[in-house]
Design a protein around this motif. Structure first.
Motif, PDB file in Angstrom:
ATOM      1  N   PHE A  61       0.821  -1.117  -0.100  1.00  0.00           N
ATOM      2  CA  PHE A  61      -0.061   0.057  -0.033  1.00  0.00           C
ATOM      3  C   PHE A  61       0.918   1.377  -0.058  1.00  0.00           C
ATOM      4  O   PHE A  61       0.477   2.259  -0.492  1.00  0.00           O
ATOM      5  CB  PHE A  61      -1.021   0.067   1.088  1.00  0.00           C
ATOM      6  CG  PHE A  61      -1.990  -1.018   1.001  1.00  0.00           C
ATOM      7  CD1 PHE A  61      -3.075  -0.616  -0.047  1.00  0.00           C
ATOM      8  CD2 PHE A  61      -2.145  -2.246   1.641  1.00  0.00           C
ATOM      9  CE1 PHE A  61      -4.293  -1.441  -0.196  1.00  0.00           C
ATOM     10  CE2 PHE A  61      -3.306  -3.140   1.357  1.00  0.00           C
ATOM     11  CZ  PHE A  61      -4.229  -2.583   0.356  1.00  0.00           C
ATOM     12  N   GLY A  62       1.917   1.330   0.700  1.00  0.00           N
ATOM     13  CA  GLY A  62       2.994   2.183   0.488  1.00  0.00           C
ATOM     14  C   GLY A  62       3.450   2.658  -0.882  1.00  0.00           C
ATOM     15  O   GLY A  62       3.373   3.477  -1.210  1.00  0.00           O
ATOM     16  N   TYR A  63       3.810   1.525  -1.569  1.00  0.00           N
ATOM     17  CA  TYR A  63       4.279   1.767  -3.018  1.00  0.00           C
ATOM     18  C   TYR A  63       3.141   2.396  -3.716  1.00  0.00           C
ATOM     19  O   TYR A  63       3.287   3.344  -4.598  1.00  0.00           O
ATOM     20  CB  TYR A  63       4.644   0.506  -3.620  1.00  0.00           C
ATOM     21  CG  TYR A  63       4.930   0.449  -5.166  1.00  0.00           C
ATOM     22  CD1 TYR A  63       6.311   0.870  -5.478  1.00  0.00           C
ATOM     23  CD2 TYR A  63       4.086  -0.110  -5.871  1.00  0.00           C
ATOM     24  CE1 TYR A  63       6.583   1.060  -6.756  1.00  0.00           C
ATOM     25  CE2 TYR A  63       4.307   0.299  -7.368  1.00  0.00           C
ATOM     26  CZ  TYR A  63       5.696   0.691  -7.709  1.00  0.00           C
ATOM     27  OH  TYR A  63       6.006   0.774  -9.126  1.00  0.00           O
ATOM     28  N   HIS A  64       1.764   1.768  -3.560  1.00  0.00           N
ATOM     29  CA  HIS A  64       0.667   2.314  -4.563  1.00  0.00           C
ATOM     30  C   HIS A  64       0.034   3.655  -4.426  1.00  0.00           C
ATOM     31  O   HIS A  64      -0.502   4.473  -4.866  1.00  0.00           O
ATOM     32  CB  HIS A  64      -0.204   1.242  -4.543  1.00  0.00           C
ATOM     33  CG  HIS A  64       0.058   0.321  -5.414  1.00  0.00           C
ATOM     34  ND1 HIS A  64       0.033   0.046  -6.650  1.00  0.00           N
ATOM     35  CD2 HIS A  64       0.371  -1.011  -5.019  1.00  0.00           C
ATOM     36  CE1 HIS A  64       0.302  -0.903  -7.346  1.00  0.00           C
ATOM     37  NE2 HIS A  64       0.573  -1.978  -6.262  1.00  0.00           N
ATOM     38  N   SER A  65       0.584   3.904  -2.994  1.00  0.00           N
ATOM     39  CA  SER A  65       0.059   5.557  -2.310  1.00  0.00           C
ATOM     40  C   SER A  65       1.034   6.531  -3.176  1.00  0.00           C
ATOM     41  O   SER A  65       0.663   7.709  -3.266  1.00  0.00           O
ATOM     42  CB  SER A  65       0.106   5.620  -1.032  1.00  0.00           C
ATOM     43  OG  SER A  65       1.694   5.424  -0.552  1.00  0.00           O
ATOM     44  N   ILE A  66       2.200   6.125  -3.570  1.00  0.00           N
ATOM     45  CA  ILE A  66       3.193   6.959  -4.477  1.00  0.00           C
ATOM     46  C   ILE A  66       3.197   6.580  -5.877  1.00  0.00           C
ATOM     47  O   ILE A  66       2.921   7.849  -6.501  1.00  0.00           O
ATOM     48  CB  ILE A  66       4.552   6.803  -3.693  1.00  0.00           C
ATOM     49  CG1 ILE A  66       4.786   7.138  -2.206  1.00  0.00           C
ATOM     50  CG2 ILE A  66       5.608   7.706  -4.382  1.00  0.00           C
ATOM     51  CD1 ILE A  66       5.946   6.781  -1.406  1.00  0.00           C
ATOM     52  N   HIS A  67       3.221   5.709  -6.059  1.00  0.00           N
ATOM     53  CA  HIS A  67       3.397   5.336  -7.705  1.00  0.00           C
ATOM     54  C   HIS A  67       2.017   4.824  -8.419  1.00  0.00           C
ATOM     55  O   HIS A  67       1.903   4.630  -9.560  1.00  0.00           O
ATOM     56  CB  HIS A  67       4.533   4.280  -7.961  1.00  0.00           C
ATOM     57  CG  HIS A  67       5.655   4.795  -7.344  1.00  0.00           C
ATOM     58  ND1 HIS A  67       6.440   5.489  -8.070  1.00  0.00           N
ATOM     59  CD2 HIS A  67       6.494   4.438  -6.461  1.00  0.00           C
ATOM     60  CE1 HIS A  67       7.743   5.729  -7.462  1.00  0.00           C
ATOM     61  NE2 HIS A  67       7.615   5.010  -6.357  1.00  0.00           N
ATOM     62  N   GLY A  68       1.193   4.709  -7.609  1.00  0.00           N
ATOM     63  CA  GLY A  68      -0.384   4.087  -8.339  1.00  0.00           C
ATOM     64  C   GLY A  68      -1.112   5.142  -8.951  1.00  0.00           C
ATOM     65  O   GLY A  68      -0.657   6.264  -9.056  1.00  0.00           O
ATOM     66  N   ASP A  69      -2.225   4.720  -9.567  1.00  0.00           N
ATOM     67  CA  ASP A  69      -2.996   5.594 -10.567  1.00  0.00           C
ATOM     68  C   ASP A  69      -3.500   6.815  -9.602  1.00  0.00           C
ATOM     69  O   ASP A  69      -3.661   7.790 -10.418  1.00  0.00           O
ATOM     70  CB  ASP A  69      -4.172   4.713 -11.052  1.00  0.00           C
ATOM     71  CG  ASP A  69      -3.794   3.755 -12.028  1.00  0.00           C
ATOM     72  OD1 ASP A  69      -2.692   3.659 -12.714  1.00  0.00           O
ATOM     73  OD2 ASP A  69      -4.347   2.889 -12.446  1.00  0.00           O
ATOM     74  N   ILE A  91       2.667  10.842  -7.318  1.00  0.00           N
ATOM     75  CA  ILE A  91       3.118  11.054  -8.599  1.00  0.00           C
ATOM     76  C   ILE A  91       2.082  11.626  -9.671  1.00  0.00           C
ATOM     77  O   ILE A  91       1.941  12.279 -10.306  1.00  0.00           O
ATOM     78  CB  ILE A  91       4.116  10.210  -9.000  1.00  0.00           C
ATOM     79  CG1 ILE A  91       5.465  10.093  -8.302  1.00  0.00           C
ATOM     80  CG2 ILE A  91       4.534  10.532 -10.386  1.00  0.00           C
ATOM     81  CD1 ILE A  91       6.421   9.015  -8.559  1.00  0.00           C
ATOM     82  N   ALA A  92       1.112  10.784  -9.594  1.00  0.00           N
ATOM     83  CA  ALA A  92      -0.126  10.858 -10.472  1.00  0.00           C
ATOM     84  C   ALA A  92      -0.978  12.307 -10.195  1.00  0.00           C
ATOM     85  O   ALA A  92      -1.372  12.936 -10.963  1.00  0.00           O
ATOM     86  CB  ALA A  92      -1.046   9.655 -10.365  1.00  0.00           C
ATOM     87  N   THR A  93      -0.973  12.494  -9.133  1.00  0.00           N
ATOM     88  CA  THR A  93      -1.532  13.713  -8.373  1.00  0.00           C
ATOM     89  C   THR A  93      -0.805  14.950  -8.898  1.00  0.00           C
ATOM     90  O   THR A  93      -1.382  16.133  -9.462  1.00  0.00           O
ATOM     91  CB  THR A  93      -1.773  13.966  -7.023  1.00  0.00           C
ATOM     92  OG1 THR A  93      -2.479  12.677  -6.546  1.00  0.00           O
ATOM     93  CG2 THR A  93      -2.321  14.758  -6.305  1.00  0.00           C
ATOM     94  N   GLU A  94       0.271  14.886  -8.955  1.00  0.00           N
ATOM     95  CA  GLU A  94       1.345  15.852  -9.367  1.00  0.00           C
ATOM     96  C   GLU A  94       1.099  16.216 -10.840  1.00  0.00           C
ATOM     97  O   GLU A  94       0.929  17.185 -11.465  1.00  0.00           O
ATOM     98  CB  GLU A  94       2.840  15.763  -9.010  1.00  0.00           C
ATOM     99  CG  GLU A  94       3.213  15.852  -7.437  1.00  0.00           C
ATOM    100  CD  GLU A  94       4.569  15.604  -7.083  1.00  0.00           C
ATOM    101  OE1 GLU A  94       5.208  15.083  -8.006  1.00  0.00           O
ATOM    102  OE2 GLU A  94       4.914  15.693  -5.986  1.00  0.00           O
TER     103      GLU A  94
END
Length: 108
Positions: A29-37, A41-44
């Motif tokens: 969940f930590g990985y997907h909170s940063i790199h997920g859809d 990163i997607a939010t930026e």
């Protein structure tokens, strides 16, 4: 009557199972909170695109206002001959030899 009981040895590996599951769960969940859809990163990237599109919208809104002004001048029932002449000359890129042409963004 005798009673049978089973004795289990405590395994050393058994005490690491729950922490390993917890670490795996948090890592996933930590990985997907940063790199997920929908991660950071997607939010930026979304915010960057939103800024670009807002600038494009502002530019198109200004263009629309200019066109609305131009249409109002041409279609209010009292179209001036000089406005029609000016528009025709601009669109056709035509001028007389004795004229001085000054281009502005009035009709753009």
């Amino acid at each position: 009557m005798s009673m049978w009981t089973k004795h289990h040895k405590k395994r050393k590996l058994g005490r690491f199972v729950m922490p390993l599951i917890t670490v795996a769960f948090l890592s996933y969940f930590g990985y997907h909170s940063i790199h997920g859809d929908f991660g950071l990163i997607a939010t930026e990237e979304f915010e960057r695109q939103r800024g670009e599109r807002q600038a494009e919208l502002d530019q198109l809104t200004e263009r629309r206002k200019a066109l609305e002004l131009q249409v109002s001048l041409l279609s209010d029932g009292s179209m001036e001959k000089d406005i029609l002449d000016e528009k025709a000359r601009y669109e056709l890129n035509v001028s007389r030899a004795d004229e001085i042409v000054i281009f502005n963004s009035y009709f753009d």
